[in-house]
Design an enzyme around this catalytic site. Structure first.
Site, PDB file in Angstrom:
ATOM      1  CB  SER A   1      19.233 -32.471  -9.350  1.00 21.86           C
ATOM      2  OG  SER A   1      20.318 -32.140  -8.509  1.00 21.86           O
TER       3      SER A   1
ATOM      4  CB  SER B   1      19.550 -35.254  -5.711  1.00 19.28           C
ATOM      5  OG  SER B   1      19.930 -34.438  -6.788  1.00 19.28           O
TER       6      SER B   1
ATOM      7  CE  LYS C   1      22.699 -35.501  -8.986  1.00 16.67           C
ATOM      8  NZ  LYS C   1      22.362 -34.230  -8.422  1.00 16.67           N
TER       9      LYS C   1
END
Length: 181
Positions: free
Chosen positions: A36, A94, A39
């Site tokens: 993640s 997330s 991102k």
């Protein structure tokens, strides 16, 4: 910098945020799956390409093309959010469906957005990375290094809107039909 530094992680880096000088490094060019933290680059590109009040409509593919049980903001096909709301969902929850929807909004598809991610990473000086999706979900062709993520994070933290969103402790996303600005 102290010479007796030890970290538990397989790789790590500390850079000077102003000069990019490496102050500490361990396996800084080793490639890893970023999950993640991908991102951060997704958000940076969205902030560079979009206005915060643009409306993003969640497609079937954006919502359902994620791994079962992965991070999400419980958004549904047809939901409409502003880019700003999507960024809060992306960075605070997330939310993988927000990553997909933002990618489609910016580039028309996740694949085209991944091309943009790789282009932007190269512009930032990244040499150990290849991005295959906007969320960081599992893909053998999706990898980066501690060094490259430091460069990406440095660019993101130089964006005041990124810092504002990322330092927020709570934000309530309310999907629905939004008024056109």
């Amino acid at each position: 910098w102290p010479s007796d530094v030890s970290i538990e992680a397989d790789a790590g880096i500390v850079i000077d945020a102003d000069t990019s000088a490496v102050l500490y490094g361990k396996n800084i060019h080793q490639q890893y799956y970023p999950a993640s933290i991908t991102k951060v680059l997704t958000a940076l590109i969205v902030l560079e390409e979009c206005r915060l009040n643009e409306q993003v409509t969640f497609s079937h593919d954006a919502v359902y093309n994620v791994e079962e049980g992965s991070s999400n903001a419980n958004l549904e096909e047809g939901d409409v959010l502003t880019v700003e709301d999507c960024l809060y969902a992306l960075l605070l929850n997330s939310a993988n469906e927000a990553a997909n929807a933002l990618a489609e909004h910016v580039s028309g598809s996740r694949e085209a957005f991944a091309d943009l991610m790789n282009q932007r990473a190269a512009e930032l000086g990244c040499t150990d990375s290849h991005f295959a999706n906007p969320s960081g979900l599992n893909d053998e062709n999706h990898y980066t290094s501690a060094h490259d993520m430091a460069l990406i994070a440095q660019a993101a933290f130089n964006n005041p809107t990124f810092v504002e969103i990322d330092s927020t402790t709570y934000y309530d996303v309310q999907p629905g039909q939004l008024v056109q600005y």
